[in-house]
Design a protein around this motif. Structure first.
Motif, mmCIF file in Angstrom:
data_model
loop_
_atom_site.group_PDB
_atom_site.id
_atom_site.type_symbol
_atom_site.label_atom_id
_atom_site.label_comp_id
_atom_site.label_asym_id
_atom_site.label_seq_id
_atom_site.Cartn_x
_atom_site.Cartn_y
_atom_site.Cartn_z
ATOM 1 N N TYR A 104 -30.868 2.319 -17.959
ATOM 2 C CA TYR A 104 -31.421 2.690 -18.922
ATOM 3 C C TYR A 104 -30.410 1.203 -19.539
ATOM 4 O O TYR A 104 -29.776 0.837 -18.698
ATOM 5 N N ILE A 105 -31.749 0.528 -19.934
ATOM 6 C CA ILE A 105 -31.078 -1.045 -20.640
ATOM 7 C C ILE A 105 -30.714 -1.109 -21.870
ATOM 8 O O ILE A 105 -31.170 -0.629 -22.890
ATOM 9 N N ASN A 106 -29.065 -1.168 -22.412
ATOM 10 C CA ASN A 106 -28.739 -1.811 -23.924
ATOM 11 C C ASN A 106 -29.295 -3.228 -23.956
ATOM 12 O O ASN A 106 -28.691 -3.956 -24.250
ATOM 13 N N ARG A 107 -30.203 -3.286 -25.141
ATOM 14 C CA ARG A 107 -30.631 -4.243 -25.727
ATOM 15 C C ARG A 107 -30.372 -4.689 -26.747
ATOM 16 O O ARG A 107 -30.279 -6.198 -27.273
ATOM 17 N N SER A 108 -29.013 -4.307 -27.165
ATOM 18 C CA SER A 108 -28.026 -5.257 -27.362
ATOM 19 C C SER A 108 -26.254 -5.122 -27.205
ATOM 20 O O SER A 108 -25.652 -6.423 -27.583
ATOM 21 N N GLU A 109 -26.346 -5.044 -26.285
ATOM 22 C CA GLU A 109 -25.696 -5.597 -25.531
ATOM 23 C C GLU A 109 -26.066 -6.629 -24.145
ATOM 24 O O GLU A 109 -26.538 -6.882 -23.936
ATOM 25 N N ALA A 110 -25.247 -8.217 -25.125
ATOM 26 C CA ALA A 110 -25.422 -9.186 -24.202
ATOM 27 C C ALA A 110 -25.266 -9.308 -22.678
ATOM 28 O O ALA A 110 -26.115 -10.410 -22.334
ATOM 29 N N TYR A 111 -24.075 -9.177 -22.092
ATOM 30 C CA TYR A 111 -23.999 -8.498 -20.611
ATOM 31 C C TYR A 111 -24.964 -8.223 -20.204
ATOM 32 O O TYR A 111 -25.464 -8.705 -18.767
ATOM 33 N N GLU A 112 -25.753 -6.782 -20.936
ATOM 34 C CA GLU A 112 -26.899 -6.446 -19.366
ATOM 35 C C GLU A 112 -28.095 -6.952 -19.871
ATOM 36 O O GLU A 112 -28.629 -7.419 -19.097
ATOM 37 N N ILE A 113 -28.188 -7.683 -20.703
ATOM 38 C CA ILE A 113 -29.314 -8.557 -21.420
ATOM 39 C C ILE A 113 -29.541 -10.397 -20.659
ATOM 40 O O ILE A 113 -30.417 -10.906 -19.488
ATOM 41 N N ARG A 114 -28.478 -10.759 -20.010
ATOM 42 C CA ARG A 114 -28.148 -11.297 -19.671
ATOM 43 C C ARG A 114 -27.560 -11.277 -18.148
ATOM 44 O O ARG A 114 -29.193 -11.975 -17.300
ATOM 45 N N ASP A 115 -27.604 -9.944 -17.619
ATOM 46 C CA ASP A 115 -27.275 -9.910 -15.619
ATOM 47 C C ASP A 115 -29.591 -9.548 -16.493
ATOM 48 O O ASP A 115 -29.812 -9.384 -14.990
ATOM 49 N N PHE A 116 -30.283 -8.971 -16.694
ATOM 50 C CA PHE A 116 -31.587 -8.452 -16.650
ATOM 51 C C PHE A 116 -32.516 -9.589 -16.747
ATOM 52 O O PHE A 116 -33.507 -9.821 -15.338
ATOM 53 N N ILE A 117 -32.327 -11.048 -17.484
ATOM 54 C CA ILE A 117 -32.395 -11.748 -17.449
ATOM 55 C C ILE A 117 -32.309 -12.160 -16.348
ATOM 56 O O ILE A 117 -33.392 -13.338 -15.179
ATOM 57 N N LEU A 118 -31.380 -12.616 -15.659
ATOM 58 C CA LEU A 118 -31.192 -13.366 -14.242
ATOM 59 C C LEU A 118 -31.557 -12.480 -12.708
ATOM 60 O O LEU A 118 -32.237 -13.270 -12.456
ATOM 61 N N LYS A 119 -31.985 -11.304 -13.515
ATOM 62 C CA LYS A 119 -32.624 -10.087 -12.459
ATOM 63 C C LYS A 119 -34.560 -11.045 -12.241
ATOM 64 O O LYS A 119 -35.180 -11.041 -11.590
ATOM 65 N N TYR A 120 -34.408 -11.127 -13.570
ATOM 66 C CA TYR A 120 -35.801 -10.584 -13.615
ATOM 67 C C TYR A 120 -36.458 -12.519 -13.190
ATOM 68 O O TYR A 120 -37.497 -12.495 -12.740
ATOM 69 N N TYR A 121 -35.860 -13.600 -12.972
ATOM 70 C CA TYR A 121 -36.077 -14.743 -13.105
ATOM 71 C C TYR A 121 -35.983 -14.855 -11.960
ATOM 72 O O TYR A 121 -36.495 -16.143 -11.227
#
Length: 96
Positions: free
Chosen positions: A35-52
């Motif tokens: 699960y992704i924690n959408r309030s955690e900046a590091y998780e969002i950052r790493d998710f964006i990097l993977k997605y891109y």
């Protein structure tokens, strides 16, 4: 500037997310979290990097804004599986 530092800077300047982790914290944020924690900046950052990386998206501020909005809007208020979110964004990208 690396893609990681570019996304980090953009998120710090433009998003109200938790940056509770500090350099050297361990374990590092895992890209294979269920699960992704959408309030955690590091998780969002790493998710964006993977997605891109997986979708060959260009790293630029306009794209980060669109991506963050889509990440936050998907099943808002619900616990979201990381892979479900990634699949959803890939479908939206393909249909646009």
């Amino acid at each position: 500037m690396t893609n990681e530092s570019q996304v980090t800077k953009w998120l710090k300047d433009n998003a109200d997310l938790s940056w509770g982790r500090t350099g050297g914290d361990s374990p590092e944020v895992k890209l294979d979290r269920l699960y992704i924690n959408r309030s955690e900046a590091y998780e969002i950052r790493d998710f964006i990097l993977k997605y891109y990386d997986e979708c060959n998206l260009e790293h630029k501020p306009e794209n980060y804004k669109i991506s963050l909005e889509k990440i936050c809007a998907y099943r808002k208020g619900e616990k979201v599986k990381t892979e479900d979110l990634l699949a959803h964004l890939k479908i939206k990208l393909k249909n646009s």
